[in-house]
Scaffold this motif. Sequence first.
Motif, mmCIF file in Angstrom:
data_model
loop_
_atom_site.group_PDB
_atom_site.id
_atom_site.type_symbol
_atom_site.label_atom_id
_atom_site.label_comp_id
_atom_site.label_asym_id
_atom_site.label_seq_id
_atom_site.Cartn_x
_atom_site.Cartn_y
_atom_site.Cartn_z
ATOM 1 N N ALA A 1 0.830 -1.203 0.000
ATOM 2 C CA ALA A 1 0.000 0.000 0.000
ATOM 3 C C ALA A 1 0.866 1.254 0.000
ATOM 4 O O ALA A 1 0.557 2.243 -0.678
ATOM 5 N N ARG A 2 1.959 1.222 0.744
ATOM 6 C CA ARG A 2 2.876 2.359 0.756
ATOM 7 C C ARG A 2 3.515 2.546 -0.608
ATOM 8 O O ARG A 2 3.692 3.679 -1.071
ATOM 9 N N LEU A 3 3.873 1.455 -1.252
ATOM 10 C CA LEU A 3 4.464 1.518 -2.593
ATOM 11 C C LEU A 3 3.499 2.201 -3.558
ATOM 12 O O LEU A 3 3.868 3.127 -4.292
ATOM 13 N N ALA A 4 2.247 1.758 -3.565
ATOM 14 C CA ALA A 4 1.262 2.344 -4.473
ATOM 15 C C ALA A 4 1.019 3.818 -4.153
ATOM 16 O O ALA A 4 0.880 4.641 -5.061
ATOM 17 N N THR A 5 0.982 4.156 -2.874
ATOM 18 C CA THR A 5 0.769 5.552 -2.480
ATOM 19 C C THR A 5 1.936 6.427 -2.926
ATOM 20 O O THR A 5 1.742 7.513 -3.482
#
Length: 213
Positions: A135-139
Motif C-alpha cells: 500500500a505504501r508503494l502504491a501511495t
Amino acid sequence: MIATPDRTPLPRTFFDRPVLAVAPDLLGRLLVRTTPEGPITLRLTEVEAYDGPNDPGSHAYRGPTARNSVMFGPPGHVYVYFTYGMWHCMNLVCGPDGSASAVLLRAGEIVEGAEAARKRRLSARDDMELAKGPARLATALDVDRALDGTDACATGDTPLKILAGTPVRSDQVRSGPRTGVSGDGAVHPWRYWVADDPTVSPYRAHAPRSRRS
C-alpha cells in the motif's frame, strides 16, 4: 564498482513465463512511474507470486470478475486493486493470456524522484519507508485503479514501465510464506525479497479482522 542499472525496458516475453519464474526475477528491476511532478523510479526489493486458478490465495482462484479481469488478459499489464476500503495495491500480470497469474509488488527503494514520493508519504520516517509495503508503494508512486490495465510493456510515453535494472544474484534472494494469506494458500513460500535490504516489509501472518460493534 557499482554497476550502472540497465534502463532497457523489459519485453513482454519476460512476463510471458510461469509466475514462480517471473516473481524472483523482478527483484532489482526498476519500476518507473511518470507523474506530473516528474518520474519516480523504484528498485523492486520484495514481491509475492499469485498463481491464479491453482492458488487459493489468488483473486483469480474462483474465476474472472469485473474486479480481476485484467489478470485474465495478456502478460505485462498492471492489475491494481483496492483493499480494506483504504489502500491500493499493484500487481504485474504474467504467464500466457488467460492464465490469470500475477506478481504483487510489495516493496522497493525509491532511487529517483524521492521528493515527489515524500509528498505522498508524509508519515514515512525516512526514505527507506517510502515504499515499504504494497500500500505504501502504491501511495508513493500515485497508483490507483485508474492505472488498472495499463500496459507496462508499451513503447513511448507511458505512465508505468519496467526497466531491466540490476537483477539480484540468486544467493541474495530469500523466500518464505506470503504476508497475510490465510487458508490453503498460506503454505506457499511465494514471497521473495532481497536479503538484508532495509526497504523490505516485515512478515505478518494472517490475522482475522475483527468486526466493529
